[in-house]
Write a protein that holds these residues in place. Structure first.
Motif, PDB file in Angstrom:
ATOM      1  N   PRO A 188       0.818  -1.223   0.000  1.00  0.00           N
ATOM      2  CA  PRO A 188       0.000   0.000   0.000  1.00  0.00           C
ATOM      3  C   PRO A 188       0.848   1.269   0.000  1.00  0.00           C
ATOM      4  CG  PRO A 188      -0.937  -1.613   1.497  1.00  0.00           C
ATOM      5  CD  PRO A 188       0.390  -2.163   1.055  1.00  0.00           C
ATOM      6  N   ARG A 189       1.996   1.247   0.633  1.00  0.00           N
ATOM      7  CA  ARG A 189       2.885   2.412   0.625  1.00  0.00           C
ATOM      8  C   ARG A 189       3.457   2.635  -0.769  1.00  0.00           C
ATOM      9  NH1 ARG A 189       6.963   2.200   5.663  1.00  0.00           N
ATOM     10  NH2 ARG A 189       7.193   4.390   5.055  1.00  0.00           N
ATOM     11  N   PHE A 190       3.766   1.542  -1.460  1.00  0.00           N
ATOM     12  CA  PHE A 190       4.303   1.685  -2.820  1.00  0.00           C
ATOM     13  C   PHE A 190       3.294   2.388  -3.718  1.00  0.00           C
ATOM     14  CE2 PHE A 190       6.683  -2.613  -2.153  1.00  0.00           C
ATOM     15  CZ  PHE A 190       7.469  -2.012  -1.185  1.00  0.00           C
ATOM     16  N   ARG A 191       2.032   2.017  -3.608  1.00  0.00           N
ATOM     17  CA  ARG A 191       1.013   2.633  -4.453  1.00  0.00           C
ATOM     18  C   ARG A 191       0.873   4.122  -4.121  1.00  0.00           C
ATOM     19  NH1 ARG A 191      -0.822  -2.606  -3.657  1.00  0.00           N
ATOM     20  NH2 ARG A 191      -1.997  -2.129  -1.772  1.00  0.00           N
ATOM     21  N   VAL A 194       3.714   5.850  -5.876  1.00  0.00           N
ATOM     22  CA  VAL A 194       3.451   5.944  -7.314  1.00  0.00           C
ATOM     23  C   VAL A 194       2.534   7.123  -7.612  1.00  0.00           C
ATOM     24  CG1 VAL A 194       2.240   4.820  -9.228  1.00  0.00           C
ATOM     25  CG2 VAL A 194       3.891   3.525  -7.870  1.00  0.00           C
ATOM     26  N   GLU A 195       1.456   7.235  -6.860  1.00  0.00           N
ATOM     27  CA  GLU A 195       0.504   8.318  -7.092  1.00  0.00           C
ATOM     28  C   GLU A 195       1.135   9.680  -6.852  1.00  0.00           C
ATOM     29  OE1 GLU A 195      -2.684   7.220  -4.553  1.00  0.00           O
ATOM     30  OE2 GLU A 195      -3.380   5.590  -5.855  1.00  0.00           O
ATOM     31  N   SER A 196       1.969   9.789  -5.832  1.00  0.00           N
ATOM     32  CA  SER A 196       2.631  11.066  -5.555  1.00  0.00           C
ATOM     33  C   SER A 196       3.581  11.442  -6.683  1.00  0.00           C
ATOM     34  CB  SER A 196       3.402  10.993  -4.232  1.00  0.00           C
ATOM     35  OG  SER A 196       2.518  10.854  -3.145  1.00  0.00           O
ATOM     36  N   MET A 212       7.374  13.521  -2.190  1.00  0.00           N
ATOM     37  CA  MET A 212       8.457  12.687  -2.683  1.00  0.00           C
ATOM     38  C   MET A 212       9.462  12.388  -1.576  1.00  0.00           C
ATOM     39  SD  MET A 212       7.645  11.916  -5.683  1.00  0.00           S
ATOM     40  CE  MET A 212       9.186  11.120  -6.134  1.00  0.00           C
ATOM     41  N   GLY A 213       9.571  13.309  -0.607  1.00  0.00           N
ATOM     42  CA  GLY A 213      10.455  13.070   0.523  1.00  0.00           C
ATOM     43  C   GLY A 213      10.092  11.816   1.293  1.00  0.00           C
ATOM     44  N   LYS A 214       8.795  11.493   1.350  1.00  0.00           N
ATOM     45  CA  LYS A 214       8.368  10.281   2.041  1.00  0.00           C
ATOM     46  C   LYS A 214       8.908   9.031   1.337  1.00  0.00           C
ATOM     47  CE  LYS A 214       4.069  12.277   3.844  1.00  0.00           C
ATOM     48  NZ  LYS A 214       2.591  12.177   3.860  1.00  0.00           N
ATOM     49  N   LEU A 215       8.911   9.072   0.011  1.00  0.00           N
ATOM     50  CA  LEU A 215       9.463   7.950  -0.745  1.00  0.00           C
ATOM     51  C   LEU A 215      10.941   7.772  -0.426  1.00  0.00           C
ATOM     52  CD1 LEU A 215       9.767   5.840  -3.018  1.00  0.00           C
ATOM     53  CD2 LEU A 215       9.938   7.757  -4.640  1.00  0.00           C
ATOM     54  N   PHE A 216      11.706   8.867  -0.488  1.00  0.00           N
ATOM     55  CA  PHE A 216      13.141   8.737  -0.294  1.00  0.00           C
ATOM     56  C   PHE A 216      13.488   8.424   1.160  1.00  0.00           C
ATOM     57  CE2 PHE A 216      12.935  10.861  -4.393  1.00  0.00           C
ATOM     58  CZ  PHE A 216      13.816  10.063  -5.104  1.00  0.00           C
ATOM     59  N   ASP A 217      12.658   8.854   2.103  1.00  0.00           N
ATOM     60  CA  ASP A 217      12.857   8.430   3.491  1.00  0.00           C
ATOM     61  C   ASP A 217      12.704   6.913   3.604  1.00  0.00           C
ATOM     62  OD1 ASP A 217      13.310  10.997   4.380  1.00  0.00           O
ATOM     63  OD2 ASP A 217      11.263  11.329   5.076  1.00  0.00           O
ATOM     64  N   TYR A 218      11.691   6.377   2.936  1.00  0.00           N
ATOM     65  CA  TYR A 218      11.474   4.930   2.955  1.00  0.00           C
ATOM     66  C   TYR A 218      12.665   4.194   2.355  1.00  0.00           C
ATOM     67  CZ  TYR A 218       9.512   0.342   1.920  1.00  0.00           C
ATOM     68  OH  TYR A 218       9.304  -1.021   1.854  1.00  0.00           O
ATOM     69  N   LEU A 219      13.173   4.700   1.235  1.00  0.00           N
ATOM     70  CA  LEU A 219      14.304   4.051   0.585  1.00  0.00           C
ATOM     71  C   LEU A 219      15.543   4.091   1.464  1.00  0.00           C
ATOM     72  CD1 LEU A 219      13.781   5.388  -3.053  1.00  0.00           C
ATOM     73  CD2 LEU A 219      13.156   3.143  -2.144  1.00  0.00           C
ATOM     74  N   LEU A 261      11.330   1.234  -8.199  1.00  0.00           N
ATOM     75  CA  LEU A 261      10.083   1.062  -7.464  1.00  0.00           C
ATOM     76  C   LEU A 261       8.918   1.707  -8.213  1.00  0.00           C
ATOM     77  CD1 LEU A 261       8.885  -0.004  -4.779  1.00  0.00           C
ATOM     78  CD2 LEU A 261       9.201   2.284  -3.854  1.00  0.00           C
ATOM     79  N   ILE A 262       9.105   2.958  -8.648  1.00  0.00           N
ATOM     80  CA  ILE A 262       8.011   3.680  -9.301  1.00  0.00           C
ATOM     81  C   ILE A 262       7.759   3.141 -10.704  1.00  0.00           C
ATOM     82  CG2 ILE A 262       7.203   5.918 -10.108  1.00  0.00           C
ATOM     83  CD1 ILE A 262       7.273   5.632  -7.062  1.00  0.00           C
ATOM     84  N   ALA A 263       8.806   3.113 -11.527  1.00  0.00           N
ATOM     85  CA  ALA A 263       8.639   2.697 -12.919  1.00  0.00           C
ATOM     86  C   ALA A 263       8.268   1.223 -13.027  1.00  0.00           C
ATOM     87  CB  ALA A 263       9.921   2.974 -13.705  1.00  0.00           C
ATOM     88  N   GLY A 264       8.802   0.412 -12.128  1.00  0.00           N
ATOM     89  CA  GLY A 264       8.546  -1.013 -12.214  1.00  0.00           C
ATOM     90  C   GLY A 264       7.143  -1.407 -11.818  1.00  0.00           C
ATOM     91  N   ILE A 265       6.451  -0.544 -11.094  1.00  0.00           N
ATOM     92  CA  ILE A 265       5.097  -0.870 -10.651  1.00  0.00           C
ATOM     93  C   ILE A 265       4.043  -0.301 -11.591  1.00  0.00           C
ATOM     94  CG2 ILE A 265       3.382  -0.415  -8.840  1.00  0.00           C
ATOM     95  CD1 ILE A 265       5.640  -0.709  -6.794  1.00  0.00           C
ATOM     96  N   ASP A 266       4.052   1.014 -11.787  1.00  0.00           N
ATOM     97  CA  ASP A 266       2.927   1.655 -12.451  1.00  0.00           C
ATOM     98  C   ASP A 266       2.814   1.269 -13.915  1.00  0.00           C
ATOM     99  OD1 ASP A 266       0.669   3.229 -12.340  1.00  0.00           O
ATOM    100  OD2 ASP A 266       1.709   5.052 -12.906  1.00  0.00           O
ATOM    101  N   THR A 267       3.941   1.124 -14.593  1.00  0.00           N
ATOM    102  CA  THR A 267       3.888   0.805 -16.015  1.00  0.00           C
ATOM    103  C   THR A 267       3.252  -0.566 -16.258  1.00  0.00           C
ATOM    104  OG1 THR A 267       6.156  -0.027 -15.847  1.00  0.00           O
ATOM    105  CG2 THR A 267       5.872   2.248 -16.580  1.00  0.00           C
TER     106      THR A 267
END
Length: 422
Positions: A188-191, A194-196, A212-219, A261-267
């Motif tokens: 659910p966090r990945f989705r 992606v939306e952000s 986007m900062g939330k994504l990079f914090d997770y990474l 993470l982003i490109a590999g999921i949404d596409t």
């Protein structure tokens, strides 16, 4: 320097983009697609092909003042020319928004290698290729197939299912989580990430940066966990990888992980959903694929051509006159691979879906130096997802065509896809 030392100071970054060009957000409906286009409009999400076809006939390179100014070529030859021209167009930002990162970020960019320009691009891309060869990808096929079956099992007994939310979106989430060594329960966090990244392109720069900062914090959290507990996955590989005899800069590792993470999921999510949407309203194609499963690899190439999910962006390097238009330095250029794939000068019966079309030299995976490195992975996921669905649920149709919803932005695919089973 040990991995622990190298990543010790990898902490939370600043909120929002620190430098670069920021533009005022322009909202409101499109007045004229030729002079005021926006790929974030609901009308574009619902049916971009009619808009692109009309522009290709009347104004093949459209202009907008939104996002600080940009261009939209719609002919295959123009899209290809820009994709291959790294001298005049930069890839340092590939998502159109109201913020352009500073030129000093080139040639690396924020999410290498897709944001990288030559000469850096070649080495950064070469690092990833071993993980995405056909043989490397094949190791994920059995688990992907088993996971698809488990998703179908969970739909048992339901007359109407949402093929986008209950099926398509989960498949690339699980595959990418496995490849990167991320907890699958974080899906659910990945989705949200992606939306952000892809659907929040018109947010004010600071708000977009904070998301986007939330994504990079997770990474960063995942990197620290992998430094402490190395394992056999793509994240540990990137942490240990070398480029030109040196370990990767931490920002390179984070950026590449974010890209995957982003490109590999949404596409892939979008490609699976669009293929099922087509088959739900084209019973002759659906019945033929059920009867001739060996045709599926050919058919999925046509689904990729006709419903190509991805539009990439470039930035103009210097003021210039290009193919009849005056481009300004730092103008955006939207490379619409979907528009290129429906150019009648390039494809016979371009507006039709011909599931046995051969040859089919489509541009769904891009053109030029940034052609998708993960195309073998995407094809495997799409093929397996459709094979399992057609095997288990061979009869289906749209339950409510008006309830189908498509994503806005540079990756287009169904986000709500109610199908009636049987």
């Amino acid at each position: 320097m040990s991995a622990d030392d190298r990543f010790r100071d990898l902490k939370r970054g600043e909120e929002g983009p620190p430098r670069g060009i920021r533009n005022e957000v322009i909202e409101g409906p499109v007045a004229d697609w030729a002079t005021d286009f926006s790929h974030l409009e609901p009308a574009w999400a619902a049916d971009p092909y009619a808009v692109q076809d009309e522009l290709r006939r009347s104004c093949p390179i459209a202009r907008t003042e939104r996002f600080g100014g940009g261009w939209l070529p719609t002919r295959y030859e123009d899209v290809a020319a820009i994709a291959y021209d790294t001298e005049r167009f930069s890839s340092r930002s590939i998502i159109v928004s109201n913020f352009r990162p500073p030129r000093e970020l080139a040639p690396v960019g924020t999410v290498p290698p897709i944001s990288s320009d030559p000469p850096f691009h070649q080495g950064a891309r070469r690092l990833l290729l071993p993980a995405f060869t056909r043989s490397a990808v094949s190791r994920y096929e059995p688990s992907t197939r088993a996971f698809c079956h488990s998703l179908i099992d969970a739909l048992e007994g339901r007359d109407v299912v949402d093929a986008a939310r209950d099926y398509a979106q989960h498949i690339p989430v699980r595959v990418i989580a496995d490849m990167l060594g991320f907890p699958p329960e974080d899906g659910p966090r990945f989705r949200e990430f992606v939306e952000s990244a892809l659907e929040g392109a018109n947010l004010p720069p600071d708000e977009r940066g904070a998301r986007m900062g939330k994504l990079f914090d997770y990474l960063r959290e995942q990197i620290h966990d992998h430094v402490a507990r190395p394992r056999d996955d793509l994240t540990s590989y990137l942490i240990d990888a070398e480029l030109d005899g040196r370990k990767l800069d931490p920002s390179h590792v984070v950026g590449t992980m974010g890209l995957l993470l982003i490109a590999g999921i949404d596409t892939t999510w979008s490609a699976i959903g669009a293929s099922l949407w087509h088959l739900a309203q084209a019973p002759a194609d659906r019945e033929r694929l059920v009867a001739e499963p060996a045709l599926l690899p050919t058919a999925l190439e046509e689904f990729l051509r006709a419903y190509a999910p991805v539009t990439m962006a470039r930035l103009v390097k210097e003021d210039m006159h290009w193919n009849g238009v005056d481009m300004r330095a730092d103008d955006w250029v939207l490379l619409s691979f979907p528009a290129a794939n429906r150019d009648p000068e390039q494809f016979d019966r371009a507006g039709e879906v011909v599931i046995d079309r051969e040859p089919n030299r489509h541009a769904a995976f891009g053109l030029g130096i940034h052609r998708c490195a993960g195309s073998h992975l995407a094809r495997m996921e799409l093929r397996v997802a459709l094979e399992v669905w057609l095997e288990r649920l061979p009869a289906f149709s749209l339950a409510d065509p008006s309830a189908v919803a498509w994503s806005v932005g540079q990756v287009r695919g169904p986000r709500a896809l109610p199908l009636r089973i049987g």
